[in-house]
Enzyme design. Structure first.
Site, PDB file in Angstrom:
ATOM      1  N   GLY A 277       1.033  -1.099  -0.075  1.00 22.36           N
ATOM      2  CA  GLY A 277       0.144  -0.023   0.028  1.00 22.36           C
ATOM      3  C   GLY A 277       0.896   1.169  -0.087  1.00 22.36           C
ATOM      4  O   GLY A 277       1.906   1.362  -0.567  1.00 22.36           O
ATOM      5  N   LEU A 278       0.395   2.367   0.755  1.00 25.14           N
ATOM      6  CA  LEU A 278       1.080   3.631   0.754  1.00 25.14           C
ATOM      7  C   LEU A 278       1.444   4.275  -0.832  1.00 25.14           C
ATOM      8  O   LEU A 278       2.378   4.445  -0.768  1.00 25.14           O
ATOM      9  CB  LEU A 278       2.342   3.476   1.633  1.00 25.14           C
ATOM     10  CG  LEU A 278       2.109   3.337   3.008  1.00 25.14           C
ATOM     11  CD1 LEU A 278       3.409   3.179   3.722  1.00 25.14           C
ATOM     12  CD2 LEU A 278       1.284   4.184   3.818  1.00 25.14           C
ATOM     13  N   CYS A 279       0.415   3.957  -1.705  1.00 27.42           N
ATOM     14  CA  CYS A 279       0.777   4.348  -3.168  1.00 27.42           C
ATOM     15  C   CYS A 279      -0.456   5.160  -3.539  1.00 27.42           C
ATOM     16  O   CYS A 279      -0.795   5.148  -4.470  1.00 27.42           O
ATOM     17  CB  CYS A 279       1.113   3.206  -3.734  1.00 27.42           C
ATOM     18  SG  CYS A 279       0.001   1.807  -4.131  1.00 27.42           S
ATOM     19  N   GLY A 280      -1.374   6.055  -2.718  1.00 27.72           N
ATOM     20  CA  GLY A 280      -2.322   6.641  -3.078  1.00 27.72           C
ATOM     21  C   GLY A 280      -3.439   5.723  -3.585  1.00 27.72           C
ATOM     22  O   GLY A 280      -3.728   4.662  -3.049  1.00 27.72           O
TER      23      GLY A 280
ATOM     24  N   PHE B 291      -3.487   3.966  -6.413  1.00 24.08           N
ATOM     25  CA  PHE B 291      -3.064   3.120  -7.302  1.00 24.08           C
ATOM     26  C   PHE B 291      -4.039   1.801  -7.636  1.00 24.08           C
ATOM     27  O   PHE B 291      -4.713   1.291  -8.372  1.00 24.08           O
ATOM     28  CB  PHE B 291      -1.697   2.687  -7.263  1.00 24.08           C
ATOM     29  CG  PHE B 291      -1.044   1.541  -8.246  1.00 24.08           C
ATOM     30  CD1 PHE B 291      -0.631   1.876  -9.427  1.00 24.08           C
ATOM     31  CD2 PHE B 291      -0.829   0.264  -7.651  1.00 24.08           C
ATOM     32  CE1 PHE B 291      -0.252   0.815 -10.323  1.00 24.08           C
ATOM     33  CE2 PHE B 291      -0.444  -0.625  -8.515  1.00 24.08           C
ATOM     34  CZ  PHE B 291      -0.045  -0.463  -9.650  1.00 24.08           C
TER      35      PHE B 291
END
Length: 352
Positions: free
Chosen positions: A116-119, A121
């Site tokens: 995660g931690l990718c907006g 996406f």
């Protein structure tokens, strides 16, 4: 005098919450001690360092991912040239991977991220998959999903009503082994006629701040080696955008370079000793593998670019929050000192 008091200040909306902040009051009311504010400022500083480091790590990884895409392009282009020239010498070919059948069931290969931690996406990919499944359902066409990536696997496992043929995971840097596992599964589904069409849904890397989920027809393959979307429009990119880390004004920044990979023209006088159909039987599975590998690499580059963008926004938000908290801290400290001075003056007046 107690160190706990009320303080108000106005603050500019952060990049993530600009619209939401416009609906709320521009005044933030904070009730905490000076020690709590100091701890909060230190915490925000540490968070800023972490997000800035994650941004630079993602930038370095997206560079490597894009280099992998570019390094594999000459091989893919050479395969396309061979397939095209073989096709020019054949009037009618009968290869299982190029056989077009009436579509009754579709296999949808959905490529998501591993972390995660990718907006947005992963959400964008899953939303695109849901839209495609709804379209197939309205057309009366059955479907099954081949999920690639931990985030997609987690999503489909929580929804047992969605038919899933297989759950797969890719490594941190996609390789031919990962692509071969997907190719073997879709190859068996298509050749055994369990499905009549295989579609590949992945995120196409466009630029550092833009990437779009796309759906390409994986099987049946085009005899000329073209990549076609679900509408039959054949597309392929010849340009790649690379990134490099540079030092600017004492800080590490990311700069972009556009690279166009040169490809050689296939010789028109070259003749094949073997039967072209045998060559196609050997090359098409190889080409299928290379296209899946390229999709995995582009999806990884898009994920890393999205993570870099998300961490950049988080860093900006941390800077803004630290500025706001520092203003609050200075105002509370000033108010506390003023109050203590007033108490001393009042005590001196009382004694006089």
């Amino acid at each position: 005098m107690s160190s706990t008091m009320w303080a108000t200040t106005s603050a500019k909306p952060t990049p993530f919450s600009a619209k939401a902040s416009s609906r709320r009051s521009s005044l933030y009311i904070v009730r905490c001690s000076l020690r709590d504010l100091r701890d909060r400022i230190d915490s925000v500083k540490n968070t800023q360092k972490i997000t800035e480091a994650m941004k630079l790590v993602a930038a370095a990884k997206v560079r490597r991912a894009q280099e992998a895409v570019v390094s594999g392009r000459p091989f893919s282009e050479a395969l396309v040239d061979v397939l095209f020239n073989i096709n020019e010498q054949l009037d009618d070919i009968d290869v299982p991977l190029t056989r077009v059948r009436p579509v009754k069931k579709v296999a949808l290969v959905v490529v998501t991220g591993e972390r995660g931690l990718c907006g947005a996406f992963n959400n964008n990919v899953i939303r695109k998959a849901e839209e495609r499944m709804e379209q197939l359902k309205q057309l009366g066409i059955e479907y099954t999903v081949v999920s690639v990536g931990k985030k997609g696997n987690s999503y489909f496992q929580r929804r047992p009503y969605i038919p899933v043929d297989r759950f797969l995971e890719s490594s941190s840097l996609p390789n031919t082994k990962d692509a071969q596992a997907i190719a073997d599964d879709v190859f068996s589904l298509f050749v055994s006629e369990e499905v009549d069409k295989v579609e590949l849904l992945y995120t196409k890397f466009i630029s550092l701040v833009k990437s779009d989920p796309v759906i390409h027809t994986l099987l049946p393959l085009s005899p000329k080696g073209e990549i076609c979307d679900v509408n039959g429009v054949c597309v392929d990119a010849a340009e790649d955008e690379l990134f490099r880390l540079t030092t600017k004004e004492g800080k590490l920044t990311v700069e972009r370079d556009t690279v166009r990979t040169p490809t050689t023209t296939f010789s028109s006088i070259l003749q094949f000793e073997q039967d072209p159909v045998q060559i196609l039987d050997a090359l098409l599975p190889l080409y299928l593998n290379s296209q899946i590998l390229r999709a995995l690499q582009e999806s990884l580059a898009s994920e890393l670019a999205a993570r870099m963008s998300a961490m950049s926004s988080a860093t900006d938000n941390a800077v803004e929050l630290k500025k706001t908290l520092s203003t609050l801290y200075n105002r509370q400290r000033q108010a506390k000192i003023t109050g203590e001075i007033l108490e001393i003056v009042a005590g001196a007046d009382a004694l006089a």
